[in-house]
Design an enzyme around this catalytic site. Structure first.
Site, PDB file in Angstrom:
ATOM      1  CD  GLU A   7      -2.602   1.326   2.579  1.00 40.42           C
ATOM      2  OE1 GLU A   7      -2.760   2.447   3.097  1.00 40.42           O
ATOM      3  OE2 GLU A   7      -3.056   0.269   3.077  1.00 40.42           O
ATOM      4  CG  ASN A  64      -5.602  -6.085   8.900  1.00 44.91           C
ATOM      5  OD1 ASN A  64      -6.308  -6.744   9.640  1.00 44.91           O
ATOM      6  ND2 ASN A  64      -5.442  -6.389   7.616  1.00 44.91           N
TER       7      ASN A  64
END
Length: 698
Positions: free
Chosen positions: A129, A222
């Protein structure tokens, strides 16, 4: 010992991951001529990506591995801008499954980079990302993932975004470190709300559990952060990818086990782990089917907080009886419905109407389900607030009461907190907060937690945005050499700041008057309206230089229009020297009265005859335009006193005084007085006039 397994809220697939998988499955089912790929893993979960590969969607590392006519799905973490250009050149079809929250970051970075702004990305430099986001600003961003790295960022102004899955505490720490080092930041908090909710739920559960099991792929950022949070709050925390590495024997030691799962963890994996743990800790043979039956059994009746739809069966002034299609009816009291003043339930509802409400109690005193339409509306209003927070939209609220440190403001049926520092773009004291009560204002939602009924609003953010737009408009309208009206706002020793329509420009002390000033307050006062000329502009540094004296002509350019040799003029003594006095005729225009031209008698000490600030009448003896010098005479402008002896007045005639401008007085000694005792004659006027152009000594 009674044992419990509790699953944290918001566990499992997030919106972005689910969207990416739905896109991939649709592409697998579609008919095509070429092959189907994902560039890198679609999501960080090998269980899912292996399943996709079995169905014909293979992983490649670069778009160059595909050929013309093939289809490549962009992973949820996104790709750089160059990826799309390269795919187009190769004739490869692109199906974009980038998470919408990540795509928004790409747009923010691209727009800021297009404006010439420097970029900081807070996040893991090795995460896809972050790599992709950097690709939307020419790979020019400074990537920071610790307070220590923040200290290496060069000084300047930066636009800051962050990886969607980082911890908020880390973002705050880095922003604080950057600010302390003197860096100016424009911050966009791009942490995904789903990430924040997931981390909060994990933390809350970890604090009250004997053990925590965090389920997810070890490559998932995450999920790793969930484990870090869990481990910090619960020592007995375990990171498992599936049932294969689940420590079943260890689980038997604990009575309350919490379970959290990353955004890329499939629901089937979560249920399988829970089922296997249930079997292990109860020593019973609990199958997956048993676990699913248990889940189904718990949903036969609506649960607290669930939104239900039913048909109105009976209406009275006190309540509605609602048929929900299950073994219990729902009761909707009048005080749980929003009615206009004077309305009754019988005016609004009738049997057969379909109605939606929220379950607030599963068993009232009569065995019914207690419903609320107001709380459903509140839930909808929370959704609106949450959307406003995600999309940075403005909402309108009403300030209802003051509380410690700020005020409570209402948005429809929901209330939020506005800190004192966010009530206005000016400083607000506790004593003056009551002036805002009853006021409606536009706000931005800066924080929201519907589960805890908490929202924080900012009116200051709206005002600052409006001010930035106004400032941008002002910058577009202003040009160098424009003459504009401004208001004097404040002083410094070196000048005054003038508001010229929303922007403050600096009026330097040297640009205020053609004369010499010790402080701007000699000619200006706070609140004065003045016309000023724009001398220079630097929008990048947000600096404007102004001039006031440029509005009027420079005195020497029009001197011949106002002054002639022989004129008697009035002026103010501004400097005293051994050789004479400088008299200001007007700002920027000084003349020299040589000591020999002060009086009709011989003057040994000029301070005996003149004082600073004294107004005197003088006669213009000479105007030298080339050298910008004026010779003046006080004695020539005043009659000689009666009885003054001729020899006293003849010692320094006007003609000789004028000559002293060009020659030292040694050539014209005063009768009976040694040269060294005549200080006025020791300094040529050339030197005296040079001192006139220097800053005043007094």
């Amino acid at each position: 010992m009674e044992r419990k397994i509790i699953v944290a809220k918001n566990s499992g697939f997030c919106f972005g991951v689910k969207k990416a998988l739905d896109i991939a499955k649709a592409e697998i089912d579609a008919k095509r001529e070429g092959d189907l790929y994902t560039c890198g893993p679609l999501i960080h979960n090998s269980f899912v990506t292996d399943e996709l590969e079995e169905k014909g969607c293979r992983i490649i590392d670069s778009v160059k591995e595909a050929k013309a006519g093939d289809t490549v799905i962009v992973r949820s973490h996104g790709e750089a801008e160059s990826f799309y250009k390269e795919a187009e050149e190769l004739g490869v079809k692109i199906v974009d499954a980038t998470c919408p929250f990540v795509a928004r970051i790409h747009d923010l970075v691209k727009n800021a980079y297009g404006k010439g702004e420097k970029i900081i990305i807070v996040g893991d430099p090795g995460h896809q990302e972050v790599i992709a986001t950097n690709g939307w600003c020419g790979n020019s961003a400074y990537i920071v993932d610790s307070k220590e790295e923040a200290m290496n960022v060069p000084d300047g102004e930066y636009f800051l975004v962050c990886q969607t899955t980082i911890r908020r505490e880390l973002l705050d720490e880095i922003i604080e470190a950057l600010s302390r080092s003197g860096i100016t930041l424009k911050v966009e908090n791009t942490i995904c709300n789903a990430t924040t909710d997931r981390q909060d739920a994990c933390a809350e559960l970890a604090q009250e559990s004997d053990a925590m099991v965090v389920i997810g792929d070890r490559n998932s950022s995450n999920t790793r952060k969930l484990y870090e949070i869990s481990k910090r709050l619960c020592e007995n925390s375990f990171f498992v990818e599936n049932i294969g590495n689940l420590p079943l024997k260890e689980m038997r030691k604990y009575s309350k086990i919490g379970v959290a799962a990353g955004a890329s963890t499939p629901e089937s994996v979560i249920k399988e782990v829970i089922a296997r743990m249930s079997e292990a800790i109860t020593n019973e043979n609990v199958t997956m089917a048993d676990f699913m039956d248990e889940i189904e059994a718990s949903t036969r009746l609506p649960r607290n907080g669930e939104i239900v739809t039913g048909t109105v069966h009976q209406v009275s002034d006190k309540e509605l009886v609602v048929n929900l299609g299950c073994k219990k009816d729902g009761i909707l009291p009048a005080d749980e419905i929003t009615l206009e003043e004077g309305q009754k339930l019988t005016d609004v509802f009738k049997p057969g109407d379909e109605i939606q409400a929220k379950v607030i109690k599963t068993d009232d005193s009569e065995g019914s389900l207690l419903l609320s339409k107001k709380r459903l509306e509140i839930g909808e209003h929370w959704t609106e607030i949450n959307e406003a927070h995600e999309n940075r939209e403005i909402i309108n609220v009403k300030v209802v009461r003051a509380v410690n440190g700020g005020v409570i403001a209402a948005y429809k049926e929901v209330t939020g907190f506005i800190p004192l520092s966010q009530l206005s773009d000016r400083f607000v004291e506790n004593e003056s907060v009551n002036e805002f009560i009853g006021e409606t204002m536009d706000v931005r939602v800066t924080r929201v937690d519907p589960r805890r009924n908490r929202a924080v609003f900012s009116h200051k953010a709206v005002l600052m945005d409006e001010r930035q737009k106004q400032i941008a408009d002002v910058w577009e309208k202003l040009h160098v050499d424009d003459i504009v009206e401004g208001t004097v706002m404040r002083f410094t020793d070196y000048g005054a700041f003038v508001d010229i329509g929303g922007l403050d420009g600096l009026l330097h002390i040297s640009e205020i008057s053609w004369g010499k000033l010790k402080h701007p307050q000699e000619v200006l006062a706070i609140g004065d309206k003045v016309n000023v000329k724009i001398l220079s502009m630097n929008q990048e540094k947000n600096k404007i230089s102004l001039g006031l004296k440029q509005i009027t002509p420079e005195p020497w350019t029009i001197i011949n229009d106002k002054y002639q040799v022989g004129n008697i003029v009035s002026g103010k003594v501004v400097q005293l020297k051994e050789y004479g006095a400088f008299v200001e005729l007007e700002p920027g225009l000084d003349g020299l009265v040589h000591i020999s031209e002060v009086a009709h008698k011989r003057v040994a000490n000029i301070g005996d005859e003149l004082k600073l600030g004294q107004t005197v009448e003088t006669k213009i003896l000479e105007i030298d335009m080339d050298r910008k010098r004026i010779s003046l005479s006080i004695k020539a402008a005043t009659p000689a006193p009666e009885g003054l002896e001729e020899e006293e007045t003849a010692e320094a005639p006007v003609e000789e005084a004028a000559e002293t401008v060009e020659a030292p007085v040694e050539e014209a000694p005063v009768e009976e007085t040694p040269v060294e005792e005549a200080p006025a004659e020791e300094t040529p006027v050339e030197e005296a006039t040079e001192e006139a152009e220097a800053p005043t000594e007094e």
